[in-house]
Design a protein around this motif. Sequence first.
Motif, PDB file in Angstrom:
ATOM      1  N   TYR A 762       0.727  -1.098   0.161  1.00  0.00           N
ATOM      2  CA  TYR A 762       0.090  -0.080   0.294  1.00  0.00           C
ATOM      3  C   TYR A 762       0.989   1.331  -0.053  1.00  0.00           C
ATOM      4  O   TYR A 762       1.796   1.142   0.643  1.00  0.00           O
ATOM      5  CB  TYR A 762      -0.716  -0.014   1.391  1.00  0.00           C
ATOM      6  N   PRO A 763       0.711   2.250  -0.749  1.00  0.00           N
ATOM      7  CA  PRO A 763       1.382   3.668  -0.662  1.00  0.00           C
ATOM      8  C   PRO A 763       1.384   4.002   0.885  1.00  0.00           C
ATOM      9  O   PRO A 763       0.533   3.749   1.599  1.00  0.00           O
ATOM     10  CB  PRO A 763       0.378   4.581  -1.286  1.00  0.00           C
ATOM     11  N   SER A 764       2.663   4.334   1.138  1.00  0.00           N
ATOM     12  CA  SER A 764       3.178   4.636   2.374  1.00  0.00           C
ATOM     13  C   SER A 764       2.233   5.709   2.953  1.00  0.00           C
ATOM     14  O   SER A 764       1.894   6.861   2.345  1.00  0.00           O
ATOM     15  CB  SER A 764       4.585   4.952   2.634  1.00  0.00           C
ATOM     16  N   ALA A 765       2.206   5.782   4.156  1.00  0.00           N
ATOM     17  CA  ALA A 765       1.662   6.867   5.083  1.00  0.00           C
ATOM     18  C   ALA A 765       2.306   7.958   5.337  1.00  0.00           C
ATOM     19  O   ALA A 765       2.110   8.992   5.961  1.00  0.00           O
ATOM     20  CB  ALA A 765       0.915   6.172   6.291  1.00  0.00           C
ATOM     21  N   VAL A 766       3.759   7.680   5.170  1.00  0.00           N
ATOM     22  CA  VAL A 766       4.833   8.833   5.373  1.00  0.00           C
ATOM     23  C   VAL A 766       5.510   9.549   4.529  1.00  0.00           C
ATOM     24  O   VAL A 766       6.687   9.802   4.612  1.00  0.00           O
ATOM     25  CB  VAL A 766       5.454   8.270   6.742  1.00  0.00           C
ATOM     26  N   SER A 767       5.233   9.631   3.282  1.00  0.00           N
ATOM     27  CA  SER A 767       5.767   9.797   1.989  1.00  0.00           C
ATOM     28  C   SER A 767       5.664  11.540   2.222  1.00  0.00           C
ATOM     29  O   SER A 767       4.832  11.936   2.684  1.00  0.00           O
ATOM     30  CB  SER A 767       5.261   9.584   0.600  1.00  0.00           C
ATOM     31  N   PRO A 768       6.981  12.231   1.496  1.00  0.00           N
ATOM     32  CA  PRO A 768       6.756  13.584   1.744  1.00  0.00           C
ATOM     33  C   PRO A 768       5.630  14.369   0.904  1.00  0.00           C
ATOM     34  O   PRO A 768       5.545  13.951  -0.020  1.00  0.00           O
ATOM     35  CB  PRO A 768       8.447  13.773   1.153  1.00  0.00           C
ATOM     36  N   VAL A 769       5.497  15.243   1.832  1.00  0.00           N
ATOM     37  CA  VAL A 769       4.531  16.373   1.261  1.00  0.00           C
ATOM     38  C   VAL A 769       5.068  17.441   0.986  1.00  0.00           C
ATOM     39  O   VAL A 769       5.953  18.277   1.728  1.00  0.00           O
ATOM     40  CB  VAL A 769       3.292  16.495   2.277  1.00  0.00           C
ATOM     41  N   ASP A 770       4.682  18.087  -0.337  1.00  0.00           N
ATOM     42  CA  ASP A 770       5.478  19.366  -0.907  1.00  0.00           C
ATOM     43  C   ASP A 770       4.499  20.552  -0.598  1.00  0.00           C
ATOM     44  O   ASP A 770       3.679  20.984  -1.437  1.00  0.00           O
ATOM     45  CB  ASP A 770       5.980  19.249  -2.284  1.00  0.00           C
ATOM     46  N   GLU A 771       4.523  21.136   0.487  1.00  0.00           N
ATOM     47  CA  GLU A 771       3.615  22.178   0.910  1.00  0.00           C
ATOM     48  C   GLU A 771       3.639  23.387  -0.228  1.00  0.00           C
ATOM     49  O   GLU A 771       2.816  24.075  -0.734  1.00  0.00           O
ATOM     50  CB  GLU A 771       3.928  22.998   2.077  1.00  0.00           C
ATOM     51  N   ALA A 772       4.965  23.527  -0.687  1.00  0.00           N
ATOM     52  CA  ALA A 772       5.307  24.678  -1.506  1.00  0.00           C
ATOM     53  C   ALA A 772       4.684  24.570  -2.716  1.00  0.00           C
ATOM     54  O   ALA A 772       3.812  25.486  -3.465  1.00  0.00           O
ATOM     55  CB  ALA A 772       6.730  25.103  -1.715  1.00  0.00           C
ATOM     56  N   ALA A 773       4.769  23.317  -3.210  1.00  0.00           N
ATOM     57  CA  ALA A 773       4.120  23.097  -4.509  1.00  0.00           C
ATOM     58  C   ALA A 773       2.669  23.150  -4.505  1.00  0.00           C
ATOM     59  O   ALA A 773       2.013  23.496  -5.291  1.00  0.00           O
ATOM     60  CB  ALA A 773       4.376  21.415  -5.020  1.00  0.00           C
ATOM     61  N   GLU A 774       1.999  22.521  -3.312  1.00  0.00           N
ATOM     62  CA  GLU A 774       0.643  22.591  -3.285  1.00  0.00           C
ATOM     63  C   GLU A 774       0.124  24.052  -3.239  1.00  0.00           C
ATOM     64  O   GLU A 774      -0.889  24.299  -3.609  1.00  0.00           O
ATOM     65  CB  GLU A 774       0.172  21.678  -1.727  1.00  0.00           C
ATOM     66  N   SER A 775       0.769  24.921  -2.352  1.00  0.00           N
ATOM     67  CA  SER A 775       0.132  26.043  -2.089  1.00  0.00           C
ATOM     68  C   SER A 775       0.416  26.868  -3.424  1.00  0.00           C
ATOM     69  O   SER A 775      -0.685  27.726  -3.860  1.00  0.00           O
ATOM     70  CB  SER A 775       0.837  26.827  -1.307  1.00  0.00           C
ATOM     71  N   ALA A 776       1.470  26.752  -4.351  1.00  0.00           N
ATOM     72  CA  ALA A 776       1.641  27.417  -5.466  1.00  0.00           C
ATOM     73  C   ALA A 776       0.651  26.859  -6.719  1.00  0.00           C
ATOM     74  O   ALA A 776      -0.070  27.804  -7.381  1.00  0.00           O
ATOM     75  CB  ALA A 776       3.066  26.992  -6.414  1.00  0.00           C
ATOM     76  N   MET A 777       0.168  25.451  -6.567  1.00  0.00           N
ATOM     77  CA  MET A 777      -0.763  25.119  -7.425  1.00  0.00           C
ATOM     78  C   MET A 777      -2.134  25.548  -7.124  1.00  0.00           C
ATOM     79  O   MET A 777      -2.902  25.921  -8.061  1.00  0.00           O
ATOM     80  CB  MET A 777      -0.624  23.496  -7.401  1.00  0.00           C
ATOM     81  N   THR A 778      -2.275  25.741  -5.851  1.00  0.00           N
ATOM     82  CA  THR A 778      -3.766  26.254  -5.604  1.00  0.00           C
ATOM     83  C   THR A 778      -3.680  27.821  -5.876  1.00  0.00           C
ATOM     84  O   THR A 778      -4.923  27.951  -6.448  1.00  0.00           O
ATOM     85  CB  THR A 778      -3.656  26.337  -3.694  1.00  0.00           C
ATOM     86  N   GLN A 779      -2.705  28.510  -6.189  1.00  0.00           N
ATOM     87  CA  GLN A 779      -2.787  29.812  -6.813  1.00  0.00           C
ATOM     88  C   GLN A 779      -3.146  29.790  -8.031  1.00  0.00           C
ATOM     89  O   GLN A 779      -3.935  30.601  -8.687  1.00  0.00           O
ATOM     90  CB  GLN A 779      -1.707  30.586  -6.435  1.00  0.00           C
ATOM     91  N   LEU A 780      -2.460  29.066  -8.691  1.00  0.00           N
ATOM     92  CA  LEU A 780      -2.490  28.743 -10.134  1.00  0.00           C
ATOM     93  C   LEU A 780      -4.172  28.631 -10.363  1.00  0.00           C
ATOM     94  O   LEU A 780      -4.770  28.868 -11.321  1.00  0.00           O
ATOM     95  CB  LEU A 780      -1.469  27.548 -10.528  1.00  0.00           C
ATOM     96  N   GLN A 781      -4.554  27.403  -9.724  1.00  0.00           N
ATOM     97  CA  GLN A 781      -5.868  26.968  -9.966  1.00  0.00           C
ATOM     98  C   GLN A 781      -6.895  28.059  -9.641  1.00  0.00           C
ATOM     99  O   GLN A 781      -8.040  28.138 -10.538  1.00  0.00           O
ATOM    100  CB  GLN A 781      -5.977  25.782  -8.975  1.00  0.00           C
ATOM    101  N   GLY A 782      -6.693  28.863  -8.674  1.00  0.00           N
ATOM    102  CA  GLY A 782      -7.555  30.044  -8.413  1.00  0.00           C
ATOM    103  C   GLY A 782      -7.336  30.880  -9.514  1.00  0.00           C
ATOM    104  O   GLY A 782      -8.657  31.378  -9.875  1.00  0.00           O
ATOM    105  N   LEU A 783      -6.346  31.330 -10.071  1.00  0.00           N
ATOM    106  CA  LEU A 783      -6.359  32.146 -11.114  1.00  0.00           C
ATOM    107  C   LEU A 783      -7.181  31.387 -12.450  1.00  0.00           C
ATOM    108  O   LEU A 783      -7.937  32.289 -13.153  1.00  0.00           O
ATOM    109  CB  LEU A 783      -5.006  32.546 -11.673  1.00  0.00           C
ATOM    110  N   ILE A 784      -6.902  30.149 -12.762  1.00  0.00           N
ATOM    111  CA  ILE A 784      -7.604  29.546 -13.864  1.00  0.00           C
ATOM    112  C   ILE A 784      -9.252  29.724 -13.586  1.00  0.00           C
ATOM    113  O   ILE A 784     -10.120  29.714 -14.755  1.00  0.00           O
ATOM    114  CB  ILE A 784      -7.262  27.973 -13.843  1.00  0.00           C
TER     115      ILE A 784
END
Length: 926
Positions: A762-784
């Motif tokens: 099963y995909p691991s419960a503790v793989s790295p989460v990239d906060e910066a990428a997630e927040s940048a993408m959220t901004q991009l999505q907001g503009l779109i």
Amino acid sequence: MSHELAKAYDPSQIEDRWAQYWVDEHLFDVPGSASGSKAAGAATQAAVPPQKVFTMLLPPPNVTGRLHMGHMLNQTEMDILTRWHRMRGELANWVPGTDHAGIATQMMVERQLASEKTSRHALGREAFVDRVWQWRAHYGGAILDQMKRLGASVDWSREYFTMDEGLSIAVKEAFVRLHEQGLIYRGAYIVNWCPSCQTAVSDVEVVHEEQQGKLYVIRYNVVGPGDRLTGETITIATTRPETMPGDVAVAVHPDDERYTRFHLMSVVEPVTGRVIPIVTDTWVSRDFGTGAVKITPAHDPNDFELGKRHLLPQINVMDETAHMNAAAGAYTGLDRFVARKQIIAELEARGLLVEIKEHTNSVGRCERSRDIIEPRLSTQWFIKIQPLAEKAIAAVEEGHIRFTPDQYKKTYFEWMRNIHDWCISRQLWWGHRIPAWHCDVCHGVTVARETPAQCSHCGTTELKQETDVLDTWFSSGLLPMSVFGWPQHTPDLDRFYPTQLLVTGFDILFFWVARMIMFGCHFMLDEPMADGTPRRLADAVPFREVYIHALVRDADRQKMSKTKGNVIDPIDTIRKFGTDATRFTLAAMASPGTDIAFNEERTEGYRAFANKIWNAARFLFMQVDRAAEAGIVVAPATLPPAPVVTEQDTLDARWIVSRLNSTAANVHHALEDYRFDEAASFIYQFFWGDFCDWYLEIVKIRLDFTSDGDLEARRSALTTLLGVFEAALRLLSPFMPFLTEELWHAFYDGKPALKSIALTRYPSAVSPVDEAAESAMTQLQGLIVALRDLRRAAGVPEKEAVPAQVRSSEATAALLRANSDILERLARISHLTFVESFADGAVLRTTPEFDAAIIFEKQIDPVAERERLTKELARLEKEQASAERQLGNEAFLGKAPVAVVDGLRKRAAELQQLVPKTRAAIEGLR
RNA sequence: GGGCGGCUAGCUCAGUUGGUUAGAGCGCCUGCCUUACAAGCAGGAUGUCGGGGGUUCGAGUCCCUCGCUGCCCACCA
């Protein structure tokens, strides 16, 4: 198999095939120890012996059962957990079986005999039991066959039946031991008698129903000294006048002054004319009815107790079919309710009936036959339950067994603390025959594991085995031990007892769960641990956790029942929408503390979800083929176990991997808490929302094979696409095992390294989460989204690209520039420019990060736009006022956590920007 | 007679220890057959969190109370 997929997702084309494959390949078999499992299944999961063991018993359905939604919910939850544990690398041992279901099965076969114009009595006991075995061989597997169709990943090699030889040995052993320990006794007591099944049943098999009944008030003539009528009467109240021939006294409270003068006198029982004493007992309640009560020890448990205290006789007035017996005089042979009517009529004629009152009381019905239970004096076998209950209470009190939801613990204690001795004998032919022999000579009883040669009391050989059988729940209560070989001390018992978990509905909490806990704690305490040390209560429990799920109701929240005709057959739903969609529906709706109103519309939605994934796979395979034509080949087998990205990767790649990883973590946490609904929702959001709606659309840019470009970049994008998809399939597979199995095999072109996706990790419960990428993408999505909304408001034709302007901070601008290709494609923007100010009258979309406009000749409808903005402004101003009020409040600043205050400050700063911007936008519309 | 739940958008339901703007699916409205998917895509609207009172800087969340509703248990005739 290649990765060519049919254009439309059709579960009927794939599900049966995989269901059969899982069974045939013995994928989920857990090879047993020498004396354990019957079959030596393929040792698929046990190549390296795993550290952790996950063991669970399937609550055995009745052999007479047909699969219903409740089963399906139960099995879906268990299967999700089992597959999840297995994919975490644990040895997952889920043991299936069926229950012989004494009364239910006997009734079924008797009905069959009746249709053949014969009966069990005509056949005789031995032939009848043979007949039930035949019936079982023929029909008994139906429900398990249906289970196979659900994809339940059980170990079929361990399938048990509660009448199997091994399990029968356990039953005998348990009975004999309890008897030896003085915890089983036989005697004449008031039991719940079902006239229709013609057997005693236990308290839990009686269902109480409130009903509008009648209370008959009847006059008894008082007999004074010298056996003379005093001319006075005592009125009593009864709901069951047909038991009057069994009256042996009339009781009053000793301190009840209304009756003091009658103490030591007698009354005439009106039906038979017998003279019976007036007795005093503090049990009698002065304020109910008339304060005088008739005493019928053979037909009422209270009267029985009172009768013993006063040494009163016991007169049984009915036979086993609840027809009046000879003791009822003129009423002999009548059905109890006919007798009631006639007795009342006669009393009325004789002027002894005072009145008939409406009276709500609860009437007990037999759980099986629905017939009204007759409390009746009868000789039965009982378990002295107190000593067992004490340990069972301690096990939960001390936290050795955890209930989820926690509140059921209370229900459990409540029941366990008020428990009565358990009547375990049944006057049936189908079941475990009680291992006791009656002596014809001395009438002593010999209890033994094997047929005794002689009476243990007088030594004669004139022995006859007890004809009663045991309550079905006696054998199922032993299952957690008996399926692993108990009473033998087998390696399986060491390895798999206690089981980890029990998943069940609350309806069998008392029937089964409580009994297993009592038996487990009682018997296993005597069984040493694998290392020979004494077992503690913590390890004697049959399971460490109990998860109790909701009831499945129909879409209108009505309980499903055959009589209402609102039963949804899961097989029908499966036929319509597929097993995966049905499973997903149940998982998604299984939120704690509330029943499930099963709604097929919801299932339809999850079939669409399955279809979505199917099509995502088709798209992906298409990309693989196009890439190959362009000379880019990424072999699935060469993919890392989990998708990896670096700083150099595109934002979309870093983002989707991060989303995958956080989704995996969320799913793990949800499943740890049995939040199937949350787990399902996380996966749904990720797969549909993040992966399909956003990532796949962006990937189309990255994999544009129609133009020249950077081969490595394309290879990298394809690698991420494949890696994320494959991991997402694994993430989904416990919930939708069929679809994911099919796509996973196709992903590897039919040549995967393992036999099933269920055997991967099963995909691991503790793989790295990239906060910066997630927040940048959220901004991009907001503009779109903002640009798309502007396009709609301005009425830009769907296909037409328009120029757009953005005003933002330099950091945001850099982000947008770096990803302008995404913006252009997803928002259909021809060219993006960054501006300091907008033209007068420009219509904007505004967020704290940016203001955006599109350039299009057709004007936006100013009325609609003003309306929207005015509403928006009102909302923002209200929020601003509230934020400023709070920030001006010293109590808030002093007491609220720093994070909350900071958050509100940040928001207030945003609002300070947004409010004037919005106001200006309204002005600009002039 | 005891005990336990539920009441949040039109419907079915989420909402963790009280904390910034209450969410999802379906349904609804608008526009799209954009070649993975019309079982689809994009956008949008929608809430006195059952009523009342209280605690708190702050309540859908805690307390009291009332109402409606479902369930379990029970040996007062």
